[in-house]
Motif scaffolding. Sequence first.
Motif, PDB file in Angstrom:
ATOM      1  N   VAL A  21      -8.036 -18.866   6.522  1.00 47.97           N
ATOM      2  CA  VAL A  21      -8.154 -17.900   5.428  1.00 47.97           C
ATOM      3  C   VAL A  21      -7.474 -16.604   5.852  1.00 47.97           C
ATOM      4  N   ASP A  22      -6.518 -16.147   5.060  1.00 48.53           N
ATOM      5  CA  ASP A  22      -5.744 -14.962   5.431  1.00 48.53           C
ATOM      6  C   ASP A  22      -6.628 -13.722   5.512  1.00 48.53           C
ATOM      7  N   MET A  23      -6.192 -12.786   6.339  1.00 45.43           N
ATOM      8  CA  MET A  23      -6.946 -11.556   6.529  1.00 45.43           C
ATOM      9  C   MET A  23      -7.127 -10.798   5.226  1.00 45.43           C
ATOM     10  N   LEU A  24      -6.120 -10.839   4.355  1.00 45.75           N
ATOM     11  CA  LEU A  24      -6.214 -10.141   3.077  1.00 45.75           C
ATOM     12  C   LEU A  24      -7.314 -10.734   2.201  1.00 45.75           C
ATOM     13  N   ILE A  25      -7.455 -12.057   2.230  1.00 47.22           N
ATOM     14  CA  ILE A  25      -8.504 -12.711   1.443  1.00 47.22           C
ATOM     15  C   ILE A  25      -9.880 -12.341   1.996  1.00 47.22           C
ATOM     16  N   TRP A  26     -10.006 -12.340   3.328  1.00 43.14           N
ATOM     17  CA  TRP A  26     -11.273 -11.914   3.921  1.00 43.14           C
ATOM     18  C   TRP A  26     -11.583 -10.469   3.544  1.00 43.14           C
ATOM     19  N   ALA A  27     -10.563  -9.616   3.499  1.00 39.88           N
ATOM     20  CA  ALA A  27     -10.782  -8.210   3.133  1.00 39.88           C
ATOM     21  C   ALA A  27     -11.320  -8.090   1.716  1.00 39.88           C
ATOM     22  N   LEU A  28     -10.752  -8.860   0.784  1.00 38.79           N
ATOM     23  CA  LEU A  28     -11.257  -8.840  -0.590  1.00 38.79           C
ATOM     24  C   LEU A  28     -12.693  -9.331  -0.656  1.00 38.79           C
ATOM     25  N   PHE A  29     -12.996 -10.376   0.123  1.00 38.83           N
ATOM     26  CA  PHE A  29     -14.349 -10.925   0.133  1.00 38.83           C
ATOM     27  C   PHE A  29     -15.354  -9.907   0.670  1.00 38.83           C
ATOM     28  N   PHE A  30     -15.033  -9.280   1.803  1.00 36.60           N
ATOM     29  CA  PHE A  30     -15.972  -8.335   2.400  1.00 36.60           C
ATOM     30  C   PHE A  30     -16.046  -7.028   1.620  1.00 36.60           C
ATOM     31  N   THR A  31     -14.974  -6.679   0.909  1.00 38.26           N
ATOM     32  CA  THR A  31     -15.043  -5.494   0.054  1.00 38.26           C
ATOM     33  C   THR A  31     -16.052  -5.700  -1.070  1.00 38.26           C
ATOM     34  N   ARG A  32     -16.089  -6.914  -1.626  1.00 41.76           N
ATOM     35  CA  ARG A  32     -17.097  -7.216  -2.642  1.00 41.76           C
ATOM     36  C   ARG A  32     -18.494  -7.276  -2.036  1.00 41.76           C
ATOM     37  N   ALA A  33     -18.588  -7.713  -0.790  1.00 41.62           N
ATOM     38  CA  ALA A  33     -19.898  -7.870  -0.164  1.00 41.62           C
ATOM     39  C   ALA A  33     -20.452  -6.538   0.332  1.00 41.62           C
ATOM     40  N   PHE A  34     -19.636  -5.746   1.044  1.00 44.94           N
ATOM     41  CA  PHE A  34     -20.106  -4.512   1.656  1.00 44.94           C
ATOM     42  C   PHE A  34     -19.688  -3.263   0.902  1.00 44.94           C
ATOM     43  N   GLY A  35     -18.790  -3.416  -0.073  1.00 48.40           N
ATOM     44  CA  GLY A  35     -18.265  -2.256  -0.760  1.00 48.40           C
ATOM     45  C   GLY A  35     -17.041  -1.714  -0.049  1.00 48.40           C
ATOM     46  N   PRO A  36     -16.262  -0.850  -0.722  1.00 44.35           N
ATOM     47  CA  PRO A  36     -15.062  -0.291  -0.094  1.00 44.35           C
ATOM     48  C   PRO A  36     -15.431   0.523   1.143  1.00 44.35           C
ATOM     49  N   GLY A  37     -14.592   0.425   2.159  1.00 46.97           N
ATOM     50  CA  GLY A  37     -14.826   1.185   3.376  1.00 46.97           C
ATOM     51  C   GLY A  37     -14.320   0.455   4.598  1.00 46.97           C
ATOM     52  N   PRO A  38     -14.303   1.126   5.746  1.00 48.70           N
ATOM     53  CA  PRO A  38     -13.764   0.524   6.968  1.00 48.70           C
ATOM     54  C   PRO A  38     -14.575  -0.656   7.485  1.00 48.70           C
ATOM     55  N   ILE A  39     -15.862  -0.741   7.134  1.00 50.96           N
ATOM     56  CA  ILE A  39     -16.661  -1.884   7.580  1.00 50.96           C
ATOM     57  C   ILE A  39     -16.056  -3.185   7.059  1.00 50.96           C
TER      58      ILE A  39
ATOM     59  N   THR B  79      -3.404  -1.320   7.608  1.00 52.60           N
ATOM     60  CA  THR B  79      -2.868  -0.526   6.503  1.00 52.60           C
ATOM     61  C   THR B  79      -2.855  -1.338   5.211  1.00 52.60           C
ATOM     62  N   ILE B  80      -2.479  -2.611   5.307  1.00 48.05           N
ATOM     63  CA  ILE B  80      -2.404  -3.461   4.115  1.00 48.05           C
ATOM     64  C   ILE B  80      -3.798  -3.748   3.564  1.00 48.05           C
ATOM     65  N   ILE B  81      -4.728  -4.156   4.436  1.00 46.10           N
ATOM     66  CA  ILE B  81      -6.062  -4.466   3.943  1.00 46.10           C
ATOM     67  C   ILE B  81      -6.784  -3.196   3.493  1.00 46.10           C
ATOM     68  N   GLY B  82      -6.379  -2.045   4.044  1.00 45.16           N
ATOM     69  CA  GLY B  82      -6.950  -0.793   3.562  1.00 45.16           C
ATOM     70  C   GLY B  82      -6.580  -0.518   2.128  1.00 45.16           C
ATOM     71  N   ALA B  83      -5.359  -0.891   1.729  1.00 45.96           N
ATOM     72  CA  ALA B  83      -4.933  -0.706   0.343  1.00 45.96           C
ATOM     73  C   ALA B  83      -5.725  -1.575  -0.626  1.00 45.96           C
ATOM     74  N   MET B  84      -6.345  -2.634  -0.109  1.00 39.49           N
ATOM     75  CA  MET B  84      -7.158  -3.509  -0.952  1.00 39.49           C
ATOM     76  C   MET B  84      -8.604  -3.031  -1.076  1.00 39.49           C
ATOM     77  N   GLY B  85      -8.886  -1.837  -0.556  1.00 38.82           N
ATOM     78  CA  GLY B  85     -10.220  -1.282  -0.685  1.00 38.82           C
ATOM     79  C   GLY B  85     -10.962  -1.145   0.620  1.00 38.82           C
ATOM     80  N   ALA B  86     -10.336  -1.520   1.740  1.00 39.28           N
ATOM     81  CA  ALA B  86     -11.015  -1.456   3.026  1.00 39.28           C
ATOM     82  C   ALA B  86     -10.920  -0.078   3.667  1.00 39.28           C
ATOM     83  N   GLY B  87     -10.397   0.896   2.974  1.00 40.59           N
ATOM     84  CA  GLY B  87     -10.365   2.254   3.485  1.00 40.59           C
ATOM     85  C   GLY B  87      -9.189   2.510   4.399  1.00 40.59           C
ATOM     86  N   GLY B  88      -9.246   3.648   5.068  1.00 38.74           N
ATOM     87  CA  GLY B  88      -8.166   4.021   5.964  1.00 38.74           C
ATOM     88  C   GLY B  88      -6.982   4.599   5.217  1.00 38.74           C
ATOM     89  N   ILE B  89      -5.874   4.745   5.934  1.00 41.16           N
ATOM     90  CA  ILE B  89      -4.697   5.355   5.334  1.00 41.16           C
ATOM     91  C   ILE B  89      -4.034   4.428   4.322  1.00 41.16           C
TER      92      ILE B  89
END
Length: 496
Positions: A348-366, A438-448
């Motif tokens: 499972v690509d990192m971007l897909i995991w980022a979308l999944f965890f953004t829905r689970a934990f909300g936007p942010g670096p976690i 940087t890429i996963i941050g643009a999907m809602g994971a925070g950061g620059i």
Amino acid sequence: MLTLTADQYVSIAARHPHVVQPRFWTVWRMPALAAATAVYLLFCWWVFGIGQVLANTNWQIAGSYLIQWVTYEYRPTISIDRDGAMAVTFPRFDPIGPNPKPDWMTVEHTTMERRIAAPTPAGATTGGFMPGGSFMAPGTAPVAPATEPTVRVEEVVKRAEVRFSADARLVATPDRIVVERKGEMLVVPLGTGDNVRPAGPLPAWAEQKRAGDRIIVAFGLAGWAQIDGGSVVIHRRFPGWANFIFDTNSAFFGKSSSEVLHLLISGDRLDPTRSNFAVAIDDFLHNPSWQHLDVWTKLLETVVMAFIGTLFAAIVAFPLSFIAARNITPSWLANQTAKRFFDFQRSVDMLIWALFFTRAFGPGPISGMAAIFFTDTGSLGKLFSEALENIDGKPRDGLTSVGATPIAVQRFGVLPQVLPVFVSQTLYFWESNTRSATIIGAMGAGGIGLKLWEAMRTHTNWPNIFYMVILIIGTVFIFDTISNALRSRLTGGAQL
């Protein structure tokens, strides 16, 4: 070594032609490879519609976007009323600051009498129900004294000249707009309604899509202007980044370097409660146009996200890789369970995991750290286990033969062989994840990455976007250098 003469070679070739005749693949492999490559490229051209994409690409817009990365614009508007009164206004957040008087614009003023329409008297109506329930015919109004327009004297602009370069300028007067560039002239008469009709053919540097529509005048890198029926919008472009150090709200805005240095060293305090140096640092960090402190904080957040995610992944992958290695753990069930677990995480690509965890934990670096942790646990676990399976077994056998415990065998017979490889691979993933964060941050994971995406969505803050891109490139370069140096020291190789 036997050497054949020419006659002997011809004799052998006549008796055994299959020996000296080149094989079919030896002769035709290069033409076949070239033909296959050409067919593949044509297939890609057709499938992806590259020809249509190139035909529909607006290279002028693409070039304009690139220019905006390294330039800034002043955008004054020259408005022209029907009574001939002109005014020059700058947008509220224009980078030129308050009370703009640029040296590339000359404005001449005059006074004139203007008739100002009076406001509608209180209680006036244009029809409908009257108080008390009576009904009036549409278009009628209650009896009210007629109010005449007021006449007052105002200061207005009678002529405005904008200089784009030594051989290009735009002059606006109440009756016409004159544009000069490289010896050519464009005259647009005014006062004929909203339609824009030039007096004569348009030069090559002017564009009008339809008759009567607005005219776009291009001045190259110096900017462009838009001429409407009652206004001229100027886009005066300059190289560099406007107000990068101090914004228009700062007390240091508009001052030269020597003036700023004097204020910092010996000037009177601008704020009685703080030194001028503290005021300058605060104005720079909290610059509302560039938001330096926020951008740097988001960049640090991205670096921490990549570091923590990679570190936790390496910590978890390390013991599991010993279970997945066949030569370390003899149990087939344990090997397959660990390997399938690694496959599940890295498939499972990192971007897909980022979308999944953004829905689970909300936007942010976690969410970003969790996505990096899950993906890299699988990838590092597979690499670690493969490194373990390719170790030299003699040190282990020697330690076992002298009665060493299983833990001691792994500690002194296995780890010295694989530890430099483990650390090198972990450092490489940390370096790579600095970019990926940087890429996963643009999907809602925070950061620059999120801040960069927000700036890109406006389609206007291109200098800010370039500023963040440069910071990202610089950060990746620094961590790449550090990672290469550490890997070289661990593996004993030359630094790259």
